[in-house]
Design a protein around this motif. Structure first.
Motif, PDB file in Angstrom:
ATOM      1  N   ALA A 233       1.734   1.677  23.314  1.00 45.38           N
ATOM      2  CA  ALA A 233       2.417   2.454  22.288  1.00 45.38           C
ATOM      3  C   ALA A 233       3.345   1.552  21.493  1.00 45.38           C
ATOM      4  CB  ALA A 233       3.207   3.605  22.926  1.00 45.38           C
ATOM      5  N   GLY A 234       3.613   1.961  20.252  1.00 50.48           N
ATOM      6  CA  GLY A 234       4.532   1.202  19.408  1.00 50.48           C
ATOM      7  C   GLY A 234       4.624   1.810  18.027  1.00 50.48           C
ATOM      8  N   GLN A 235       5.435   1.189  17.176  1.00 50.84           N
ATOM      9  CA  GLN A 235       5.639   1.666  15.823  1.00 50.84           C
ATOM     10  C   GLN A 235       4.507   1.209  14.907  1.00 50.84           C
ATOM     11  OE1 GLN A 235       8.250   3.955  16.755  1.00 50.84           O
ATOM     12  NE2 GLN A 235       8.501   3.612  14.542  1.00 50.84           N
ATOM     13  N   CYS A 236       4.106   2.090  14.015  1.00 49.53           N
ATOM     14  CA  CYS A 236       3.160   1.719  12.969  1.00 49.53           C
ATOM     15  C   CYS A 236       3.869   0.853  11.938  1.00 49.53           C
ATOM     16  CB  CYS A 236       2.610   2.962  12.271  1.00 49.53           C
ATOM     17  SG  CYS A 236       1.915   4.206  13.370  1.00 49.53           S
ATOM     18  N   LEU A 237       3.109   0.091  11.189  1.00 48.35           N
ATOM     19  CA  LEU A 237       3.673  -0.659  10.067  1.00 48.35           C
ATOM     20  C   LEU A 237       4.021   0.315   8.951  1.00 48.35           C
ATOM     21  CD1 LEU A 237       1.313  -3.786   9.926  1.00 48.35           C
ATOM     22  CD2 LEU A 237       3.576  -3.588  10.971  1.00 48.35           C
ATOM     23  N   ASP A 238       5.222   0.191   8.417  1.00 48.70           N
ATOM     24  CA  ASP A 238       5.720   1.139   7.421  1.00 48.70           C
ATOM     25  C   ASP A 238       5.316   0.709   6.022  1.00 48.70           C
ATOM     26  OD1 ASP A 238       6.935   3.330   6.442  1.00 48.70           O
ATOM     27  OD2 ASP A 238       8.994   2.625   6.686  1.00 48.70           O
ATOM     28  N   HIS A 239       4.023   0.680   5.778  1.00 52.69           N
ATOM     29  CA  HIS A 239       3.477   0.287   4.485  1.00 52.69           C
ATOM     30  C   HIS A 239       2.248   1.136   4.198  1.00 52.69           C
ATOM     31  CE1 HIS A 239       6.022  -3.313   4.266  1.00 52.69           C
ATOM     32  NE2 HIS A 239       5.695  -3.547   5.522  1.00 52.69           N
ATOM     33  N   ASP A 240       1.765   1.063   2.979  1.00 53.36           N
ATOM     34  CA  ASP A 240       0.481   1.656   2.611  1.00 53.36           C
ATOM     35  C   ASP A 240      -0.583   0.569   2.608  1.00 53.36           C
ATOM     36  OD1 ASP A 240       1.450   4.167   2.403  1.00 53.36           O
ATOM     37  OD2 ASP A 240       1.413   4.269   0.215  1.00 53.36           O
ATOM     38  N   PHE A 241      -1.750   0.901   3.136  1.00 49.46           N
ATOM     39  CA  PHE A 241      -2.877  -0.029   3.158  1.00 49.46           C
ATOM     40  C   PHE A 241      -3.639   0.101   1.840  1.00 49.46           C
ATOM     41  CE2 PHE A 241      -6.851  -1.853   4.808  1.00 49.46           C
ATOM     42  CZ  PHE A 241      -6.362  -2.842   5.640  1.00 49.46           C
TER      43      PHE A 241
END
Length: 362
Positions: A233-241
């Motif tokens: 588990a972990g944080q997603c990248l806070d960007h748009d692909f």
């Protein structure tokens, strides 16, 4: 609808240039008359063409132009800004015209940009086949970026829609797409970018045959085994692909089936050319120059070979793509020399990779 002549007049791109970008899959007409072959463009494509004209005048590489166009309408403009800044550092001080164009692009981005907010508010849970997810991760992981200046590409996109989970990775010069079946998601489409280290931790869990559970809760993503005994588990990248569906929309090309072990040996032992270093921060690489022969086979060209249909690709990237293909036979799809080389599995259209070609200087 605009004809190609009207689009050329209104956008600042020449007719031949528009034809080039059509063949390269960058700006594809909305409709082509099947009888006359005339190209027609939709009203919304004028802004894209004008943006493309600015990027072209500034000398941006084709691989970066693809991502700028794909990310231009995104709510998160970090990728576009990073691409502009990276290219600007490569320009020489005397290129005042290019600097002026980038100044205009920055102003347009500033006008469009909104505060960064998360659109993922509800918890999403779905069940995925462990073998299918493992296969999909193996097929795309090699293409993830390691460039710290482009953090939005430093992971694997998990694109959840209906009964499918698409995985995508790209570093601008190559892209890989794969699909795994999923169940339990009936909500609208959801996309999260899983950082590469977390994607690797997820892959380490996938050594069984039992289904696994994928949970997206806000900006946190979790993968756990069916009995819940192990999880990553972990944080997603806070960007748009980038809009990868647009990037993989290429004109149909010539397809040829290759025997992977024999072709890999030919690539490993065959002739190579060194890519030209044009800028101080460019890195030279070995190129494999490919062509489709008269009998439909793919040949590795010698240094003295010449022709209009030669396609040069990074040899290391090509070998990575052959490994990720995970088949004894793969399909190589050749478009124009400026279009990406597609590497597809013969048994599915949902898993493939693409390599950007490298221009050869004659």
């Amino acid at each position: 609808m605009r004809s190609i002549g009207e689009m050329a007049r209104d956008s600042g791109l020449g007719v031949s240039t528009l034809r080039f970008y059509d063949r390269a899959g960058v700006l594809v007409p909305a409709w082509v008359d099947p009888v006359s072959g005339y190209r027609w463009y939709g009203p919304e494509q004028l802004e894209e063409a004008r943006l493309l004209a600015r990027l072209r005048r500034a000398g941006m590489p084709l691989a970066d132009i693809r991502l700028v166009l794909a990310g231009w309408s995104s709510a998160d403009t970090d990728l576009v800004r990073k691409l502009l800044q990276t290219h600007l550092r490569r320009l020489e001080q005397g290129l005042s015209y290019a600097r002026s164009e980038f100044s205009t692009l920055r102003a347009l981005l500033a006008h469009r940009e909104n505060p960064m907010t998360s659109l993922r508010t509800a918890t999403i849970r779905l069940t995925v086949s462990a073998p299918e997810l493992a296969t999909a991760l193996d097929a795309v992981r090699f293409a993830a970026s390691t460039d710290p200046e482009l953090p939005m590409l430093g992971g694997v996109l998990f694109d959840i829609e209906d009964e499918a989970l698409h995985l995508v990775a790209t570093d601008r010069y190559r892209m890989a797409v794969a699909r795994a079946g999923a169940a339990g998601h009936g909500a609208p489409r959801v996309q999260v970018i899983v950082p590469a280290p977390l994607a690797d931790a997820m892959r380490a869990l996938l050594n069984g045959e039992e289904p696994v559970q994928l949970t997206v809760d806000g900006d946190r993503v979790t993968l756990e085994t069916g009995d819940g005994s192990r999880q990553a588990a972990g944080q997603c990248l806070d960007h748009d692909f980038p809009d990868y569906r647009r990037l993989v929309h290429l004109p149909a090309g010539r397809r040829t089936l290759v025997d992977v072990p024999a072709f890999r040996k030919a690539v490993e032992t065959g002739p190579v050319r060194a890519s030209e270093v044009r800028k101080p921060d460019d890195v030279s690489c070995d190129l494999s120059v490919l062509k489709v022969t008269a009998d439909g086979t793919v040949a590795i060209c010698e240094d003295g070979d010449d022709g209009q249909d030669l396609v040069a690709v990074n040899r290391e990237f090509l070998l990575h793509a052959l490994t990720a293909g995970a088949r004894d036979q793969l399909i190589l799809e050749f478009g124009a020399p400026t279009a990406p080389l597609a590497i597809r599995r013969p048994d599915t259209e949902d898993t493939f990779s693409m390599l950007m070609p490298v221009r050869l200087d004659n």
